[in-house]
Design a protein around this motif. Structure first.
Motif, PDB file in Angstrom:
ATOM      1  N   THR A 181       8.648  -0.582  -2.762  1.00  0.00           N
ATOM      2  CA  THR A 181       8.119   0.019  -1.757  1.00  0.00           C
ATOM      3  C   THR A 181       7.064  -0.466  -1.288  1.00  0.00           C
ATOM      4  O   THR A 181       6.050  -1.091  -1.906  1.00  0.00           O
ATOM      5  CB  THR A 181       7.892   1.667  -2.431  1.00  0.00           C
ATOM      6  N   GLN A 182       6.860  -0.358   0.046  1.00  0.00           N
ATOM      7  CA  GLN A 182       5.703  -1.072   1.043  1.00  0.00           C
ATOM      8  C   GLN A 182       4.418  -0.104   0.966  1.00  0.00           C
ATOM      9  O   GLN A 182       4.469   0.806   1.047  1.00  0.00           O
ATOM     10  CB  GLN A 182       6.336  -1.183   2.360  1.00  0.00           C
ATOM     11  N   VAL A 183       3.564  -0.817   0.733  1.00  0.00           N
ATOM     12  CA  VAL A 183       1.988  -0.485   0.829  1.00  0.00           C
ATOM     13  C   VAL A 183       1.228  -1.309   1.622  1.00  0.00           C
ATOM     14  O   VAL A 183       1.303  -2.558   1.581  1.00  0.00           O
ATOM     15  CB  VAL A 183       1.453  -0.287  -0.657  1.00  0.00           C
ATOM     16  N   THR A 184       0.780  -0.374   2.520  1.00  0.00           N
ATOM     17  CA  THR A 184       0.088  -1.059   3.551  1.00  0.00           C
ATOM     18  C   THR A 184      -1.244  -0.441   3.721  1.00  0.00           C
ATOM     19  O   THR A 184      -1.357   0.788   3.923  1.00  0.00           O
ATOM     20  CB  THR A 184       0.718  -1.045   5.214  1.00  0.00           C
TER      21      THR A 184
ATOM     22  N   THR B 127      -2.194  -4.885   0.154  1.00  0.00           N
ATOM     23  CA  THR B 127      -0.969  -4.660   0.966  1.00  0.00           C
ATOM     24  C   THR B 127      -0.002  -5.511   0.372  1.00  0.00           C
ATOM     25  O   THR B 127      -0.084  -6.793   0.416  1.00  0.00           O
ATOM     26  CB  THR B 127      -1.288  -5.250   2.473  1.00  0.00           C
TER      27      THR B 127
ATOM     28  N   SER C 117       9.173   4.351  -5.510  1.00  0.00           N
ATOM     29  CA  SER C 117       8.735   5.431  -4.147  1.00  0.00           C
ATOM     30  C   SER C 117       7.223   5.463  -4.041  1.00  0.00           C
ATOM     31  O   SER C 117       6.651   5.332  -4.988  1.00  0.00           O
ATOM     32  CB  SER C 117       9.744   6.660  -4.133  1.00  0.00           C
ATOM     33  N   GLY C 118       6.961   6.198  -3.025  1.00  0.00           N
ATOM     34  CA  GLY C 118       5.478   6.686  -2.845  1.00  0.00           C
ATOM     35  C   GLY C 118       4.561   5.696  -2.163  1.00  0.00           C
ATOM     36  O   GLY C 118       3.305   6.089  -1.803  1.00  0.00           O
ATOM     37  N   GLY C 119       5.142   4.697  -1.485  1.00  0.00           N
ATOM     38  CA  GLY C 119       4.499   3.674  -0.730  1.00  0.00           C
ATOM     39  C   GLY C 119       3.977   4.402   0.689  1.00  0.00           C
ATOM     40  O   GLY C 119       4.875   5.544   1.088  1.00  0.00           O
ATOM     41  N   GLY C 120       3.418   3.539   1.357  1.00  0.00           N
ATOM     42  CA  GLY C 120       3.077   3.991   2.831  1.00  0.00           C
ATOM     43  C   GLY C 120       1.947   3.304   3.309  1.00  0.00           C
ATOM     44  O   GLY C 120       1.583   2.437   3.081  1.00  0.00           O
ATOM     45  N   LEU C 121       1.350   3.763   4.426  1.00  0.00           N
ATOM     46  CA  LEU C 121       0.134   3.219   5.363  1.00  0.00           C
ATOM     47  C   LEU C 121      -1.161   4.260   4.541  1.00  0.00           C
ATOM     48  O   LEU C 121      -0.774   5.359   4.932  1.00  0.00           O
ATOM     49  CB  LEU C 121       0.331   3.229   6.643  1.00  0.00           C
ATOM     50  N   VAL C 122      -2.061   3.580   4.400  1.00  0.00           N
ATOM     51  CA  VAL C 122      -3.466   4.267   3.967  1.00  0.00           C
ATOM     52  C   VAL C 122      -4.502   3.452   4.380  1.00  0.00           C
ATOM     53  O   VAL C 122      -4.489   2.324   4.602  1.00  0.00           O
ATOM     54  CB  VAL C 122      -3.163   4.387   2.587  1.00  0.00           C
TER      55      VAL C 122
ATOM     56  N   LEU D 246      -2.880   6.143  -3.254  1.00  0.00           N
ATOM     57  CA  LEU D 246      -1.483   6.208  -3.310  1.00  0.00           C
ATOM     58  C   LEU D 246      -1.016   6.335  -4.720  1.00  0.00           C
ATOM     59  O   LEU D 246      -1.538   5.901  -5.554  1.00  0.00           O
ATOM     60  CB  LEU D 246      -0.859   5.244  -2.502  1.00  0.00           C
TER      61      LEU D 246
END
Length: 116
Positions: free
Chosen positions: A110-113, A91, A7-12, A18
């Motif tokens: 978890t996706q990191v973008t 990414t 968990s903890g990914g997202g758009l940054v 992150l």
């Protein structure tokens, strides 16, 4: 039943930070070195950081050295990845697994973008 839940990914935005978490269950977490891996579109999964059983030894891929920090809390069966100074090339979908990855242990990731 082994579970690794990232968990903890997202758009940054580029330059941002992150913190990823991976909660482990179903195996003796404190007996295994752990790793964070990532897979970018069209590329093979790669190891980006690893940590020894007690956390005293860490290793990083050259591409993230100095920007990412791996840590673990054996009392919480959790491994973390602090990611700073993020770049668009970071990414990917990020996964955790044992340092020598076990095929049946892969979670959803978890996706990191990283994008402006």
């Amino acid at each position: 039943q082994v579970q690794l839940v990232e968990s903890g990914g997202g758009l940054v935005q580029p330059g941002g930070s992150l913190r990823l978490s991976c909660a482990a269950s179903g195996f003796t977490f404190s007996s295994y070195g752990m790793g964070w891996y990532r897979q970018a579109p069209g590329k093979e999964r790669e190891l980006v950081a690893s940590i020894s059983i007690l956390g005293g030894t860490t290793n990083y891929a050259d591409s993230v050295k100095g920007r990412f920090t791996i840590s673990r809390d054996n009392a919480k069966n959790t491994v973390y990845l602090q990611m700073n100074s993020l770049k668009p090339e970071d990414t990917a979908v990020y996964y955790c697994n044992t340092r020598v990855p076990r095929p049946g242990y892969w979670g959803q990731g978890t996706q990191v973008t990283v994008s402006s």
